[in-house]
Design an enzyme around this catalytic site. Structure first.
Site, PDB file in Angstrom:
ATOM      1  N   LYS A  71     -71.367   0.769 -30.562  1.00 44.97           N
ATOM      2  CA  LYS A  71     -71.228   1.965 -30.293  1.00 44.97           C
ATOM      3  C   LYS A  71     -69.115   2.016 -29.944  1.00 44.97           C
ATOM      4  CE  LYS A  71     -74.115   3.044 -26.305  1.00 44.97           C
ATOM      5  NZ  LYS A  71     -73.999   3.673 -25.321  1.00 44.97           N
ATOM      6  N   LYS A  73     -67.753   0.771 -27.695  1.00 42.97           N
ATOM      7  CA  LYS A  73     -67.271   0.972 -25.712  1.00 42.97           C
ATOM      8  C   LYS A  73     -68.017  -0.812 -25.283  1.00 42.97           C
ATOM      9  CE  LYS A  73     -69.521   4.182 -23.575  1.00 42.97           C
ATOM     10  NZ  LYS A  73     -70.874   5.090 -23.053  1.00 42.97           N
TER      11      LYS A  73
END
Ligand code: C2G
Length: 162
Positions: A71, A73
């Site tokens: 993602k 992240k």
């Protein structure tokens, strides 16, 4: 596990994880939530407390480092550390890995989940709405004024928490 109901002793809770002959879980109402829970803060604890109050057994599906990387992240604490912190929380009964978006239906079936709970930022999301075919889906108000990215920002700029 003292907070919810001492009457539900360990024995009763353990039995709730047995699958009865028809494949359903007997006993307790089982709750599931998903998240990264990085730099654990009071917004997270208030979500977990309210999620736990919706049932008798709370499962937290914790985003793995690999899933987060997908993602874009990167959490401050790695999965093992974030898992250790969640497992120490009185509201949490079980922590499992969240490896991908698509595992949710399997999670609901495998753990006999009655209700999936998320913060309001997920309300109406396709990531969760489809689960209504299998269990209840509840969105709880987010705690205002706190987020992991906000904490990171304050630490970077040297600003104190509000
Ligand atoms: N939360 C909250 N109030 C805040 C911050 C977070 O109620 N001030 C809730 C979020 O809505 C979420 C949970 O706490 O339900 C965990 O937050 P995050 O770790 O930020 O989770 P998220 O990145 O939204 O990951 O598959 C779904 C993802 O794993 C959810």
């Amino acid at each position: 596990m003292g907070y919810r109901n001492d009457a539900i002793d360990t024995e009763a809770k353990a039995s709730a994880t047995e699958v009865s002959s028809d494949g359903s879980y007997k006993g307790l109402r089982r709750v599931l939530t998903y998240g990264t829970f990085d730099l654990f803060h009071f917004g997270h604890i208030r979500l977990l407390r309210r999620a736990a109050q919706l049932g008798d057994y709370l499962v937290v599906a914790l985003s793995t480092d690999e899933f987060n990387a997908g993602k874009g992240k990167k959490s401050f604490y790695d999965y093992a550390t974030r898992k250790e912190m969640l497992e120490a929380i009185r509201y949490v009964d079980l922590v499992i890995p969240e490896n991908c978006w698509e595992q949710k239906i399997d999670d609901v079936k495998r753990y006999g989940i009655d209700v999936v709970v998320m913060g309001g930022d997920w309300a109406g999301s396709d990531r969760f709405e489809h689960l209504k075919e299998y269990c209840d889906v509840v969105y709880l108000d987010r705690t205002p004024g706190i987020s992991t990215s906000q904490v990171k920002q304050h630490l970077k700029t040297g600003k104190d928490a509000q």
